[in-house]
Design a protein around this motif. Sequence first.
Motif, mmCIF file in Angstrom:
data_model
loop_
_atom_site.group_PDB
_atom_site.id
_atom_site.type_symbol
_atom_site.label_atom_id
_atom_site.label_comp_id
_atom_site.label_asym_id
_atom_site.label_seq_id
_atom_site.Cartn_x
_atom_site.Cartn_y
_atom_site.Cartn_z
ATOM 1 N N PHE A 143 0.827 -1.205 0.000
ATOM 2 C CA PHE A 143 0.000 0.000 0.000
ATOM 3 C C PHE A 143 0.863 1.257 0.000
ATOM 4 C CE2 PHE A 143 -3.690 -2.603 0.978
ATOM 5 C CZ PHE A 143 -4.705 -1.884 0.371
ATOM 6 N N VAL A 144 1.993 1.224 0.692
ATOM 7 C CA VAL A 144 2.892 2.377 0.682
ATOM 8 C C VAL A 144 3.433 2.613 -0.724
ATOM 9 C CG1 VAL A 144 5.128 3.215 1.489
ATOM 10 C CG2 VAL A 144 3.516 2.230 3.107
ATOM 11 N N SER A 146 0.672 3.922 -2.870
ATOM 12 C CA SER A 146 0.371 5.297 -2.497
ATOM 13 C C SER A 146 1.389 6.272 -3.082
ATOM 14 C CB SER A 146 0.342 5.426 -0.970
ATOM 15 O OG SER A 146 0.163 6.760 -0.578
ATOM 16 N N GLU A 147 2.671 5.920 -3.016
ATOM 17 C CA GLU A 147 3.708 6.796 -3.546
ATOM 18 C C GLU A 147 3.578 6.938 -5.059
ATOM 19 O OE1 GLU A 147 5.908 8.644 -2.036
ATOM 20 O OE2 GLU A 147 5.190 8.036 -0.054
ATOM 21 N N GLY A 176 0.867 6.343 -6.851
ATOM 22 C CA GLY A 176 -0.378 7.034 -7.146
ATOM 23 C C GLY A 176 -0.257 8.537 -6.952
ATOM 24 N N LYS A 177 0.447 8.958 -5.906
ATOM 25 C CA LYS A 177 0.640 10.386 -5.664
ATOM 26 C C LYS A 177 1.457 11.022 -6.773
ATOM 27 C CE LYS A 177 3.435 11.525 -2.377
ATOM 28 N NZ LYS A 177 4.016 11.742 -1.030
ATOM 29 N N THR A 191 -0.710 11.134 -9.961
ATOM 30 C CA THR A 191 -1.810 12.081 -9.777
ATOM 31 C C THR A 191 -1.323 13.512 -9.910
ATOM 32 O OG1 THR A 191 -2.960 10.533 -8.307
ATOM 33 C CG2 THR A 191 -3.621 12.834 -8.205
#
Length: 239
Positions: free
Chosen positions: A127-128, A131-132, A134-135, A138
């Motif tokens: 997930f980390v 998340s990285e 995806g950020k 994005t």
Amino acid sequence: VCVVLEREREREKTKRERMTKENGTATMNGNGHAEPTKTSPTGIKMSKEVEELLLWEDPIKSGGILGGATVAYLLFHCSGYSALYIVCNLLLVGVIGTFVWSIIAQLLGKPEFPIPEPKPEAIDKAFVCLSEQGKCYTNKFIGVFYRIAKGHEPALSLKAAFALYILAKISSVFSILTMAFIAVVGAFAGPKIYVMYKEDIDSVYNIAKVKVDEVVGQAKDFVNEKVISKIKPPAKKTE
């Protein structure tokens, strides 16, 4: 003597760190020296597990995954049922199956259904990572969207319009599910075919690239001269 040994260790550590940065990912040999990892035959950066899967190092595993994707596509596309209906029924069969297996295993003294235990550390790490990534993507998407929405870059706006037009035409022919299945088949077939016929594909690609670059260059010159040069974007506000 201790000071000399400590300096040697620090020097070796610094050397390994520098070589690791220069080579990307590196492995250590028996002598403690860094060795760069082998590049992928396809020239695409990917993990070893994914590379072995897409290059059919284990035909049973690769074929099983591709076959499973094909069966899932046929179920969703040809059955006429909704995706939620199929997923719920498959989960229902799984729940009943594991429950019956557990009862029979207790009666016969057999081992339970082999399910690996969850690993919270691996889940947190995944997930980390997501998340990285995806950020990062994005932020890039929002930045490009902002530039297009401002309308100060005619070339970027024309590129976005052309890409959306092509995407709309493709989506009118294929559904999202069909495009996803085509992408899966291409992922399993493309790298293997490229490795098998690498020299022929590279030669054809180089010839085609020269022609495409020539045509694209001519098209850019035409658009810049006939279209973009005549478009006057709104002036930017200055405070």
